[in-house]
Write a protein that holds these residues in place. Structure first.
Motif, PDB file in Angstrom:
ATOM      1  N   THR A 170       0.825  -1.216   0.000  1.00  0.00           N
ATOM      2  CA  THR A 170       0.000   0.000   0.000  1.00  0.00           C
ATOM      3  C   THR A 170       0.853   1.257   0.000  1.00  0.00           C
ATOM      4  O   THR A 170       0.487   2.274  -0.609  1.00  0.00           O
ATOM      5  CB  THR A 170      -0.917   0.002   1.237  1.00  0.00           C
ATOM      6  N   TYR A 171       2.026   1.178   0.653  1.00  0.00           N
ATOM      7  CA  TYR A 171       2.843   2.395   0.717  1.00  0.00           C
ATOM      8  C   TYR A 171       3.397   2.791  -0.656  1.00  0.00           C
ATOM      9  O   TYR A 171       3.784   3.950  -0.863  1.00  0.00           O
ATOM     10  CB  TYR A 171       3.976   2.260   1.740  1.00  0.00           C
ATOM     11  N   ASP A 172       3.446   1.874  -1.630  1.00  0.00           N
ATOM     12  CA  ASP A 172       3.862   2.265  -2.979  1.00  0.00           C
ATOM     13  C   ASP A 172       2.858   3.256  -3.577  1.00  0.00           C
ATOM     14  O   ASP A 172       3.247   4.208  -4.272  1.00  0.00           O
ATOM     15  CB  ASP A 172       3.974   1.037  -3.879  1.00  0.00           C
ATOM     16  N   LEU A 173       1.579   3.012  -3.304  1.00  0.00           N
ATOM     17  CA  LEU A 173       0.562   3.953  -3.772  1.00  0.00           C
ATOM     18  C   LEU A 173       0.721   5.303  -3.085  1.00  0.00           C
ATOM     19  O   LEU A 173       0.637   6.353  -3.730  1.00  0.00           O
ATOM     20  CB  LEU A 173      -0.833   3.376  -3.499  1.00  0.00           C
TER      21      LEU A 173
ATOM     22  N   PHE B  71      12.412   7.793   0.941  1.00  0.00           N
ATOM     23  CA  PHE B  71      11.450   6.749   1.264  1.00  0.00           C
ATOM     24  C   PHE B  71      12.139   5.420   1.564  1.00  0.00           C
ATOM     25  O   PHE B  71      11.625   4.599   2.311  1.00  0.00           O
ATOM     26  CB  PHE B  71      10.455   6.581   0.124  1.00  0.00           C
ATOM     27  N   THR B  72      13.294   5.195   0.954  1.00  0.00           N
ATOM     28  CA  THR B  72      14.047   3.985   1.282  1.00  0.00           C
ATOM     29  C   THR B  72      14.552   4.045   2.710  1.00  0.00           C
ATOM     30  O   THR B  72      14.536   3.047   3.456  1.00  0.00           O
ATOM     31  CB  THR B  72      15.238   3.820   0.318  1.00  0.00           C
ATOM     32  N   GLU B  73      15.012   5.229   3.143  1.00  0.00           N
ATOM     33  CA  GLU B  73      15.527   5.380   4.495  1.00  0.00           C
ATOM     34  C   GLU B  73      14.437   5.195   5.561  1.00  0.00           C
ATOM     35  O   GLU B  73      14.735   4.737   6.665  1.00  0.00           O
ATOM     36  CB  GLU B  73      16.177   6.761   4.644  1.00  0.00           C
ATOM     37  N   ILE B  74      13.205   5.571   5.226  1.00  0.00           N
ATOM     38  CA  ILE B  74      12.144   5.435   6.241  1.00  0.00           C
ATOM     39  C   ILE B  74      11.453   4.081   6.157  1.00  0.00           C
ATOM     40  O   ILE B  74      10.449   3.845   6.839  1.00  0.00           O
ATOM     41  CB  ILE B  74      11.095   6.564   6.095  1.00  0.00           C
TER      42      ILE B  74
END
Length: 370
Positions: free
Chosen positions: A303-306, A364-367
């Motif tokens: 879902t976070y990809d959306l 976003f990769t870091e989080i």
């Protein structure tokens, strides 16, 4: 021949080389013989102007230059011709027409230094423009009835609704390309089923929003710059200020709000259409039924990809609108400036979008949304 400048080269009674001009030595006739005069290799001692009908400043200058190059004496000049010769005689110069050019190892750093130094004016202009927009928003918040609703709706139609066909076609084809090329590579490892993961994640997270932003920059960002720039040239913006209307409130803010909001919808729409394109390839090339492909998207795409795509979309829209409106408001001088600023708006918007996309990818990769 009457009306044509001519010259003859011979020797006088004392054996000296002599040029005798005839006809009018004026700007409209001197060009015919000027190149031949430059090619004279023999020394000239005397320049005879006795048969010259008319002479102007250009003819006098060419005559004086020829006399200076050969050390010749000018004879036979009329009173008018002599006045012109005396006037231009001191204008001769041995300065090179083109100054010496610096070597490349000096020229390149100097040019880069000038660009960096001149960039400060651009930074100051952008900061000032952002300040005007914030003041405009604050003024509209204090007086909500002044908000240009009709202009906002019109810009939402132009930026969003009118762009649906071209963005849909582009996204559909991108989905087909990703699915087809991804399947070819994954087939080497017997993992064709992972094409669903590839199409779903890359369209929702990256390419759907990014390609939409690039398309909006080329379509709407350029339109913002051209429209506002043309209004600057035709003094419509000055007229708005004269009657008490703020160009920032009436022209800039509706475009920024419309582009920012519609980018969210367009980005999501582009991602969905790209997934449909991938499902079409899955149906006909991979043996994955169309609706099975779509159901798998819900299972394999987090879902976070959306949310990543939906968070990036308004930021990209804001950047595109700011670039277009800023460069439109910076138009000065002539119509050529409109084309230049329109090009700069598109290039700067696309560059900023790609840089921000790289920043978002790392962030976003870091989080943990990688």
């Amino acid at each position: 021949m009457d009306g044509v400048a001519e010259f003859s080269l011979d020797e006088d009674a004392d054996g000296r080389s002599r040029i005798a001009f005839s006809g009018p030595l004026v700007i409209s006739t001197i060009g015919r013989i000027e190149h031949e005069l430059r090619k004279l290799s023999s020394d000239v001692a005397v320049i005879d102007l006795a048969d010259v009908e008319h002479i102007d400043t250009v003819g006098a200058w060419v005559t004086c230059r020829l006399a200076s190059e050969h050390g010749a004496e000018i004879v036979g000049a009329s009173a008018r011709a002599q006045r012109l010769l005396d006037a231009v005689e001191g204008l001769q110069s041995d300065v090179e027409v083109q100054p010496p050019r610096l070597p490349v190892w000096e020229r390149v750093p100097v040019a880069m230094g000038k660009q960096v130094f001149n960039a400060r004016a651009g930074v100051i202009g952008v900061v000032g423009f952002l300040g005007q927009i914030l003041l405009g928003f604050a003024s509209l918040m204090r007086h909500p009835t002044r908000f240009p609703v009709k202009a906002l709706v019109r810009q939402m139609e132009l930026v969003g609704v009118a762009a649906l066909p071209i963005i849909g076609l582009m996204s559909f084809l991108i989905g087909i390309v990703i699915a087809q090329q991804g399947a070819v590579q994954l087939e080497q490892f017997g993992a064709e089923a992972l094409t669903v993961n590839l199409v779903g994640r890359i369209t929702l997270r990256e390419l759907g929003v990014l390609m939409t932003a690039i398309m909006v920059a080329g379509r709407s960002g350029s339109a913002f710059a051209a429209q506002i720039g043309t209004m600057k040239l035709t003094e419509e913006i000055d007229a708005m200020r004269t009657i008490g209307l703020s160009p920032i409130e009436r022209l800039v803010i509706p475009r920024i709000v419309a582009c920012t909001f519609m980018m969210v919808l367009l980005g999501f729409y582009a991602s969905v259409v790209a997934i449909v394109g991938g499902a079409v390839v899955g149906q006909f090339a991979l043996g994955i039924p169309f609706f099975t492909f779509l159901e798998r998207i819900q299972e394999v795409v987090p879902t976070y990809d959306l949310w990543v795509g939906l968070i990036k979309a308004p930021v990209f829209g804001l950047i595109v609108a700011l670039a277009g409106c800023y460069h439109g408001m910076r138009v000065r001088g002539n119509s050529e400036e409109v084309g230049l600023r329109t090009t700069m708006a598109v290039v700067s918007a696309i560059f900023a979008v790609i840089v921000l996309d790289a920043f978002f990818a790392v962030f976003f990769t870091e989080i943990g949304w990688g």
